[in-house]
Motif scaffolding. Structure first.
Motif, PDB file in Angstrom:
ATOM      1  N   GLU A 193       0.901  -1.221  -0.072  1.00  0.00           N
ATOM      2  CA  GLU A 193       0.047   0.014  -0.003  1.00  0.00           C
ATOM      3  C   GLU A 193       0.933   1.356  -0.080  1.00  0.00           C
ATOM      4  OE1 GLU A 193      -3.958   0.939   2.432  1.00  0.00           O
ATOM      5  OE2 GLU A 193      -2.285   1.613   3.636  1.00  0.00           O
ATOM      6  N   VAL A 194       0.390   1.794  -0.793  1.00  0.00           N
ATOM      7  CA  VAL A 194       1.283   3.315  -0.930  1.00  0.00           C
ATOM      8  C   VAL A 194       0.340   4.426  -0.620  1.00  0.00           C
ATOM      9  CG1 VAL A 194       2.801   4.958  -2.464  1.00  0.00           C
ATOM     10  CG2 VAL A 194       3.009   2.486  -2.767  1.00  0.00           C
ATOM     11  N   LYS A 195       0.719   5.290   0.288  1.00  0.00           N
ATOM     12  CA  LYS A 195      -0.493   6.223   0.589  1.00  0.00           C
ATOM     13  C   LYS A 195       0.471   7.823   0.578  1.00  0.00           C
ATOM     14  CE  LYS A 195      -3.845   7.849   3.747  1.00  0.00           C
ATOM     15  NZ  LYS A 195      -4.562   7.575   5.047  1.00  0.00           N
ATOM     16  N   VAL A 196       0.218   8.539  -0.100  1.00  0.00           N
ATOM     17  CA  VAL A 196       0.832   9.938   0.021  1.00  0.00           C
ATOM     18  C   VAL A 196       0.087  10.822   0.614  1.00  0.00           C
ATOM     19  CG1 VAL A 196       1.422  11.798  -1.745  1.00  0.00           C
ATOM     20  CG2 VAL A 196       1.442   9.388  -2.492  1.00  0.00           C
ATOM     21  N   LEU A 197       0.746  11.349   1.798  1.00  0.00           N
ATOM     22  CA  LEU A 197      -0.126  12.224   2.737  1.00  0.00           C
ATOM     23  C   LEU A 197      -0.233  13.617   2.390  1.00  0.00           C
ATOM     24  CD1 LEU A 197       1.760  11.044   5.926  1.00  0.00           C
ATOM     25  CD2 LEU A 197      -0.521  10.499   5.319  1.00  0.00           C
ATOM     26  N   TYR A 198       0.789  14.258   1.570  1.00  0.00           N
ATOM     27  CA  TYR A 198       0.963  15.555   1.557  1.00  0.00           C
ATOM     28  C   TYR A 198       1.726  15.905   0.365  1.00  0.00           C
ATOM     29  CZ  TYR A 198       1.442  20.225   3.210  1.00  0.00           C
ATOM     30  OH  TYR A 198       1.948  21.789   3.493  1.00  0.00           O
ATOM     31  N   GLY A 199       1.404  17.032  -0.421  1.00  0.00           N
ATOM     32  CA  GLY A 199       2.236  17.847  -1.333  1.00  0.00           C
ATOM     33  C   GLY A 199       2.264  19.281  -0.766  1.00  0.00           C
ATOM     34  N   GLN A 200       3.262  20.001  -1.505  1.00  0.00           N
ATOM     35  CA  GLN A 200       3.182  21.427  -1.189  1.00  0.00           C
ATOM     36  C   GLN A 200       4.313  21.993  -2.266  1.00  0.00           C
ATOM     37  OE1 GLN A 200       3.052  22.978   2.780  1.00  0.00           O
ATOM     38  NE2 GLN A 200       4.904  24.277   2.572  1.00  0.00           N
ATOM     39  N   ASN A 201       3.880  23.364  -2.582  1.00  0.00           N
ATOM     40  CA  ASN A 201       4.630  24.206  -3.514  1.00  0.00           C
ATOM     41  C   ASN A 201       4.926  23.390  -4.860  1.00  0.00           C
ATOM     42  OD1 ASN A 201       4.755  25.980  -1.337  1.00  0.00           O
ATOM     43  ND2 ASN A 201       6.630  25.056  -0.699  1.00  0.00           N
ATOM     44  N   ILE A 202       3.874  22.777  -5.341  1.00  0.00           N
ATOM     45  CA  ILE A 202       4.148  22.068  -6.666  1.00  0.00           C
ATOM     46  C   ILE A 202       3.281  22.799  -7.693  1.00  0.00           C
ATOM     47  CG2 ILE A 202       3.930  20.050  -8.003  1.00  0.00           C
ATOM     48  CD1 ILE A 202       3.708  18.512  -5.149  1.00  0.00           C
ATOM     49  N   ASN A 203       3.845  23.685  -8.473  1.00  0.00           N
ATOM     50  CA  ASN A 203       3.477  24.249  -9.486  1.00  0.00           C
ATOM     51  C   ASN A 203       2.093  24.919  -9.092  1.00  0.00           C
ATOM     52  OD1 ASN A 203       3.011  25.214 -11.937  1.00  0.00           O
ATOM     53  ND2 ASN A 203       3.095  23.387 -13.147  1.00  0.00           N
ATOM     54  N   TYR A 204       1.872  25.778  -8.401  1.00  0.00           N
ATOM     55  CA  TYR A 204       0.854  26.385  -7.772  1.00  0.00           C
ATOM     56  C   TYR A 204      -0.572  26.752  -8.665  1.00  0.00           C
ATOM     57  CZ  TYR A 204       2.627  30.878  -9.127  1.00  0.00           C
ATOM     58  OH  TYR A 204       3.392  31.932  -9.931  1.00  0.00           O
ATOM     59  N   PHE A 205      -0.270  26.913  -9.908  1.00  0.00           N
ATOM     60  CA  PHE A 205      -1.306  27.406 -10.857  1.00  0.00           C
ATOM     61  C   PHE A 205      -1.869  25.955 -11.454  1.00  0.00           C
ATOM     62  CE2 PHE A 205       2.613  28.488 -12.788  1.00  0.00           C
ATOM     63  CZ  PHE A 205       2.767  27.780 -13.961  1.00  0.00           C
ATOM     64  N   ASP A 206      -1.197  24.924 -11.640  1.00  0.00           N
ATOM     65  CA  ASP A 206      -1.764  23.746 -12.346  1.00  0.00           C
ATOM     66  C   ASP A 206      -2.606  22.877 -11.628  1.00  0.00           C
ATOM     67  OD1 ASP A 206      -1.631  21.610 -13.917  1.00  0.00           O
ATOM     68  OD2 ASP A 206       0.298  21.414 -14.424  1.00  0.00           O
ATOM     69  N   SER A 207      -3.725  22.385 -12.129  1.00  0.00           N
ATOM     70  CA  SER A 207      -4.732  21.702 -11.489  1.00  0.00           C
ATOM     71  C   SER A 207      -4.617  20.062 -11.658  1.00  0.00           C
ATOM     72  CB  SER A 207      -6.041  22.318 -12.136  1.00  0.00           C
ATOM     73  OG  SER A 207      -6.174  21.827 -13.636  1.00  0.00           O
TER      74      SER A 207
END
Length: 614
Positions: free
Chosen positions: A564-578
């Motif tokens: 099981e791979v769980k990504v908790l959180y991301g930050q500051n990643i291309n702030y205008f890209d949805s």
């Protein structure tokens, strides 16, 4: 760009006037002897702990960038076979070229320290550098401040769904001097609030921080977090929590900003729990371990014309190798030499290797576990006899040689029993003198197409295959037979002959087939070298990694494992890209599978990934 006054830097401009440390690097090429650290906005950006190495720093085409705007939140790459390091920054690249006679593994260690320093010192700086970029993009009139409307436009660009009244409240709270404008420092408070808003990590912080004002985590609570969430051993958690609070906290507590800064720093490296956990069991049979291995260790460059040096053997051991290769030929006088036969590479005397390895401190100072010398024998009987004489003439080297006769249960002998011993791996050919035979610990063999015959060979027999042959075994569904063979025997896998430039292959597939000696070109610090090096940094960088249970327990060989791979959180990643997602690659003996985890958040500053991947 400022440098610390206490850490001097001297620089000489190529083809121009000389400049002192702290100069503005304005698009020219400089030869710089670095003895310290570079600093940007009081944040340590790059550190080189190798004194007086020659570097070349180049500006990219965008010469008008202010050097104080630099940040390196993106990619770090190295190609030390070409004696260069390239640090890719969003605003600027820096390439570093070291002297031709530099110790490349010392350079590699410096690079690791440099990247670690960049992660530790600039992680928060990277967050703020992005904030600085946002601020300056929004500052259309170049006044150095933002109006309420400019802040509102910026938040819309950042996909922040905040109504007008809340924007006014946020703006007013940040406007400390009440001049109806927000400067860069005041904008930082807005940015930090947005970046940590409603994040998984904030909730995680609050789970461990007791209800108190202000919201802070005490050392005991941080210890619990390190043990429960980061899986750190209790013996390490207290020491780590003290260091974390000292670096990211204040007094004896750490607030949420310091907590987030720590989680995004190099100190929170993904394998830290394994690296700082309890040592692996080293009492199992030697075949049960992966062993850090070097291919054509003597070479300093490519496979056709590269130079050779005894220093390469020293460097390989210092880089963590526990198996090195020695290709033995003979010169016109019958002296054993080390070279890449039938090529234009240089050569050296075998005696030089023995001399280099005559130090117990060198061979076992970092790891006490056995060093394997993989001999490729292309000599006559006379030269083999001379080879024995050379090894016995060095008292210290001779004392470290292990004899198989001293270990009756050869198939059960462990790394622990072989501490501070040199093991010889070699094919027993006609003309091999008895004085040499008694030291051959791993006997070289050849796979002849029958696994039944292969399994019947002497324990610790070692078959060698290049990467193409390994692929063939996998394609023909023989990986299970290879795993079974490696229960009481050895397999060495080495780069294909087509890798003239000394590039490396992906070692993970060979490991998954139970191959113990996956030999890479240590002189080439490419992606697969770094994967190999990071893998062997586990278990205290001993160069020995205990195989996973699936490879040790034959009954479980055909069972499937759910991960099981769980990504908790991301930050500051291309702030205008949805369209932001995480791509996961899973490697097994039969190939590579790719998966995608889609995010569900309204901005790139705080990204949530709600679904685990199985």
């Amino acid at each position: 760009m400022d440098t610390s006054a206490a850490e001097a830097t001297s620089a000489q401009m190529v083809g121009g006037e000389s400049k002192a440390g702290g100069s503005y690097f304005d698009g020219k090429t400089f030869e710089v002897y670095v003895q310290g650290s570079f600093w940007v906005r009081r944040k340590r950006l790059l550190s080189i702990d190798t004194a007086k190495q020659l570097l070349v720093l180049r500006r990219p085409l965008a010469h008008n960038l202010n050097p104080t705007e630099l940040h390196f939140a993106d990619v770090y790459t190295a190609n030390l076979s070409e004696r260069t390091i390239l640090v890719h920054g969003r605003q600027r690249d820096i390439s570093m070229r070291f002297k031709a006679d530099a110790d490349v593994d010392q350079v590699y260690r410096s690079l690791r320290a440099m990247i670690g320093s960049a992660h530790d010192g600039v992680t928060l700086g990277s967050r703020f550098a992005i904030a600085q970029q946002l601020f300056r993009e929004a500052d259309k009139d170049r006044t150095g401040t933002l109006s309420l409307q400019e802040v509102a436009d910026l938040m819309k660009k950042m996909n922040q769904k905040v109504d007008r009244s809340n924007i006014v409240e946020i703006f007013t709270k940040a406007d400390k001097d009440e001049n109806q404008r927000i400067d860069e420092d005041e904008f930082m408070s807005i940015y930090k609030q947005i970046a940590k808003r409603k994040t998984v990590l904030l909730k995680l912080f609050l789970e461990y921080a007791k209800l108190r004002h202000p919201q802070v985590m005490k050392q005991a609570e941080l210890e619990s977090f390190l043990i429960n969430e980061q899986k750190l051993a209790e013996s390490k958690a207290k020491q780590q929590s003290t260091e974390i609070i000292k670096m990211y906290g204040e007094g004896k507590v750490i607030d949420v900003d310091g907590f987030l800064e720590f989680l995004q720093s190099g100190r929170n490296f993904g394998a830290a729990a394994e690296m700082n956990g309890e040592p692996m069991d080293m009492s199992r049979p030697l075949c049960d371990y992966f062993i850090a291995s070097s291919h054509n260790t003597y070479l300093e460059g490519n496979q056709l014309t590269g130079s050779v040096s005894a220093d390469s053997y020293v460097n390989a051991v210092q880089a963590g190798a526990r198996c090195v290769e020695i290709d033995l030929w003979e010169d016109d006088e019958g002296e054993p030499t080390v070279t890449h036969g039938r090529t234009l590479t240089g050569e050296m005397h075998f005696a030089d290797v023995v001399k280099a390895y005559g130090s117990r401190k060198l061979l076992f100072g970092k790891s006490p576990y056995p060093l394997i010398l993989s001999f490729e024998d292309h000599m006559t009987a006379k030269s083999r006899q001379r080879m024995v004489e050379i090894m016995t003439e060095s008292d210290e080297f001779h004392k470290m040689l292990a004899k198989p006769s001293d270990y009756p249960a050869l198939d059960a002998v462990s790394p622990e029993q072989l501490r501070e011993k040199i093991l010889i791996k070699m094919k027993i050919k006609p003309g091999v003198p008895d004085e040499l035979r008694k030291f051959i610990f791993l006997e070289g063999g050849k796979y002849k197409g029958s696994w039944e015959e292969a399994l019947a060979t002497r324990p610790l027999t070692c078959f060698s295959h290049d990467e193409s042959r390994l692929e063939q075994f996998v394609e023909e569904n023989e990986s299970a037979e290879l795993v079974r063979f490696n229960k009481v025997h050895f397999t060495r896998v080495y780069p294909a002959g087509m890798r003239i430039g000394s590039s490396n292959f992906d070692p993970s597939k060979a490991w998954l087939c139970g191959c113990q000696l996956v030999a890479l070109n240590y002189q080439t610090k490419d992606k697969y070298y770094l994967i190999n090096k990071t893998f062997f940094e586990l278990n205290g960088s001993s160069g020995y990694i205990l195989k996973i249970p699936r490879l040790l327990n034959m009954a479980a060989l055909d069972t499937q494992t759910m991960v099981e791979v769980k990504v908790l959180y991301g930050q500051n990643i291309n702030y205008f890209d949805s369209d932001i997602f995480v791509s996961v690659r899973a490697t097994c003996c039969r190939g590579v599978s790719k998966h995608k985890i889609q995010r569900i958040s309204d901005n790139g500053l705080s990204i949530a990934f709600p679904h685990a991947l199985e």
